[in-house]
Design a protein around this motif. Sequence first.
Motif, PDB file in Angstrom:
ATOM      1  N   ARG A  52      -6.142  10.325   6.410  1.00  0.00           N
ATOM      2  CA  ARG A  52      -7.123   9.778   5.473  1.00  0.00           C
ATOM      3  C   ARG A  52      -7.799  10.960   4.756  1.00  0.00           C
ATOM      4  O   ARG A  52      -7.761  12.088   5.257  1.00  0.00           O
ATOM      5  N   PHE A  78      -2.698   4.926  11.812  1.00  0.00           N
ATOM      6  CA  PHE A  78      -3.011   3.840  12.747  1.00  0.00           C
ATOM      7  C   PHE A  78      -2.558   2.480  12.232  1.00  0.00           C
ATOM      8  O   PHE A  78      -2.772   1.470  12.891  1.00  0.00           O
ATOM      9  N   CYS A  79      -1.945   2.440  11.043  1.00  0.00           N
ATOM     10  CA  CYS A  79      -1.724   1.167  10.354  1.00  0.00           C
ATOM     11  C   CYS A  79      -0.233   0.923  10.126  1.00  0.00           C
ATOM     12  O   CYS A  79       0.493   1.843   9.760  1.00  0.00           O
ATOM     13  N   HIS A 108      -0.303   4.231   0.872  1.00  0.00           N
ATOM     14  CA  HIS A 108      -0.776   5.188   1.880  1.00  0.00           C
ATOM     15  C   HIS A 108      -0.003   4.988   3.177  1.00  0.00           C
ATOM     16  O   HIS A 108       0.685   3.986   3.357  1.00  0.00           O
ATOM     17  N   CYS A 129      -1.625   5.590   6.486  1.00  0.00           N
ATOM     18  CA  CYS A 129      -2.608   5.886   7.525  1.00  0.00           C
ATOM     19  C   CYS A 129      -1.911   5.727   8.875  1.00  0.00           C
ATOM     20  O   CYS A 129      -1.196   4.730   9.094  1.00  0.00           O
ATOM     21  N   PRO A 173       1.860  -0.981   5.580  1.00  0.00           N
ATOM     22  CA  PRO A 173       2.889  -0.629   4.588  1.00  0.00           C
ATOM     23  C   PRO A 173       4.310  -0.960   5.064  1.00  0.00           C
ATOM     24  O   PRO A 173       5.162  -1.329   4.254  1.00  0.00           O
ATOM     25  N   GLN A 181      -4.647  -4.567  -0.368  1.00  0.00           N
ATOM     26  CA  GLN A 181      -4.679  -3.549   0.689  1.00  0.00           C
ATOM     27  C   GLN A 181      -5.442  -2.328   0.202  1.00  0.00           C
ATOM     28  O   GLN A 181      -6.025  -1.585   0.970  1.00  0.00           O
ATOM     29  N   CYS A 220       0.843  -1.197   0.000  1.00  0.00           N
ATOM     30  CA  CYS A 220       0.000   0.000   0.000  1.00  0.00           C
ATOM     31  C   CYS A 220       0.879   1.249   0.000  1.00  0.00           C
ATOM     32  O   CYS A 220       1.881   1.309   0.713  1.00  0.00           O
TER      33      CYS A 220
HETATM   34  S1  SF4 Z   1      -5.235   1.295   6.491  1.00  0.00           S
HETATM   35 FE1  SF4 Z   1      -5.282   0.453   4.432  1.00  0.00          FE
HETATM   36  S2  SF4 Z   1      -4.953   2.268   3.108  1.00  0.00           S
HETATM   37 FE2  SF4 Z   1      -4.255   2.848   5.158  1.00  0.00          FE
HETATM   38  S3  SF4 Z   1      -2.045   2.369   5.193  1.00  0.00           S
HETATM   39 FE3  SF4 Z   1      -3.143   0.600   6.037  1.00  0.00          FE
HETATM   40  S4  SF4 Z   1      -3.387  -0.759   4.274  1.00  0.00           S
HETATM   41 FE4  SF4 Z   1      -2.934   1.275   3.449  1.00  0.00          FE
END
Ligand code: SF4
Length: 444
Positions: free
Chosen positions: A280, A159-160, A155, A157, A163, A197, A153
Amino acid sequence: MSQATNGTPKNGRVGMISLGCPKALVDSERILTQLRTEGYEISPDYQGADVVVVNTCGFIDSAVEESLDAIGEAMEENGKVIVTGCLGADSERVLQAHPGVLAVSGPHAYKEVMTAVHAVSPPKHDPFLDLVPPQGIKLTPAHYAYLKISEGCNHRCSFCIIPSMRGDLVTRSIGEVMQEAENLAKAGVKELLVVSQDTSAYGVDVKYQTGFWNGRPIKSHIQQLAEALGELGIWVRLHYVYPYPHVDKLIPLMAEGKILPYLDIPFQHASHRILKDMRRPAHAEKVLDRLKVWRDICPDITVRSTFITGFPGETEEDFETLLGFIKEARLNRVGCFTYSPVEGATANALPNHVPEDVKQDRLERFMAVQAGISAEILSTNVGKRMTVLTDSYEDNLTIARSKMDAPEIDGVVHIEGEMLEPGQFVDVEITRADDHDLWGTIVE
Ligand code: SF4
């Protein structure tokens, strides 16, 4: 452990433990497919296996623990263990907990897994046993399958950590994706669940380059891919669609019946401030406008989304904004989670973390509001006729799904008094609804 396969093994026997999300499940399927392609047998138990592959998940702390426990169990029961998957991206953590594992690799590392298997159980040459079904080995029921179109991915984000575990977007070639989809359809699969993703980013990394399917040029773009998949004559459902503007172009395909009128599009929140901190797209009003346009073009579209309550800094006012949004948006299917501070996520450094009891309270308030909305929407189906796909049966009852329901995450349609084989399309009239499921009877 996964299911056994029949036949005398040409090579050794490999056990497989598959944890995590549908994307990880597809990785397991591809590893199993490669193992069977090379003539390995899949062992249903630890004792019969020469080596055990554990495909791990590392999304949240509880998943990390479950993965480490699974590795520990495999070490105890078998002793020869290969670790792969999301948690494998943090090899030090795995090795610290289980120093005896034979190899550790990250997600979609099929070659590394096979190299490690070869080292323990070297392959013998026998071309007759290299035969596997063209659709590969599937862990899903025979009538539906996940189709993974890309990895990683672009992006970030906050909280994630996906990546950092799975890397930037890598698009699978459209020819390969379409061939796999066609093989699945020919093998009797009735529903394809497109996953990645970031499904709507398909092709960005390869500049939407043109590939070929059955000699026909097709652009590596989600719109062209959806159109091509729509030609297979089976249900095609899109998951994990990031809300880019070009998603709007998919809606006419849904209205024309080429792909299912179903969009799984995680909005995560509605407060401008929180969305900004989440990194986001931060325009809830625009989302409401877009939903209206989508529904004008395709009135029976099902929009599924997920949200997070208790993100760092979320005030009662932000939460009220979120509640106001879901009341207005009237989404069909909604999942909600409390914010979980995943190790390594940049959001953890944000100030004003929300206490656990407040997060939980907001989650419950959110779900109570959504349950009412969902019940109201579902009740409008009573008296309607619809086509459903049968999934299973038990004691005079068939469990099926409508176009509105993805397997595992959405509701079902109960058909009482019938025991129908899985994987059949049947027409039903809806007689009853609650806030999650429908009930119906067969119509001729
Ligand atoms: S939440 Fe989804 S879009 Fe955002 S960084 Fe994680 S995988 Fe990528």
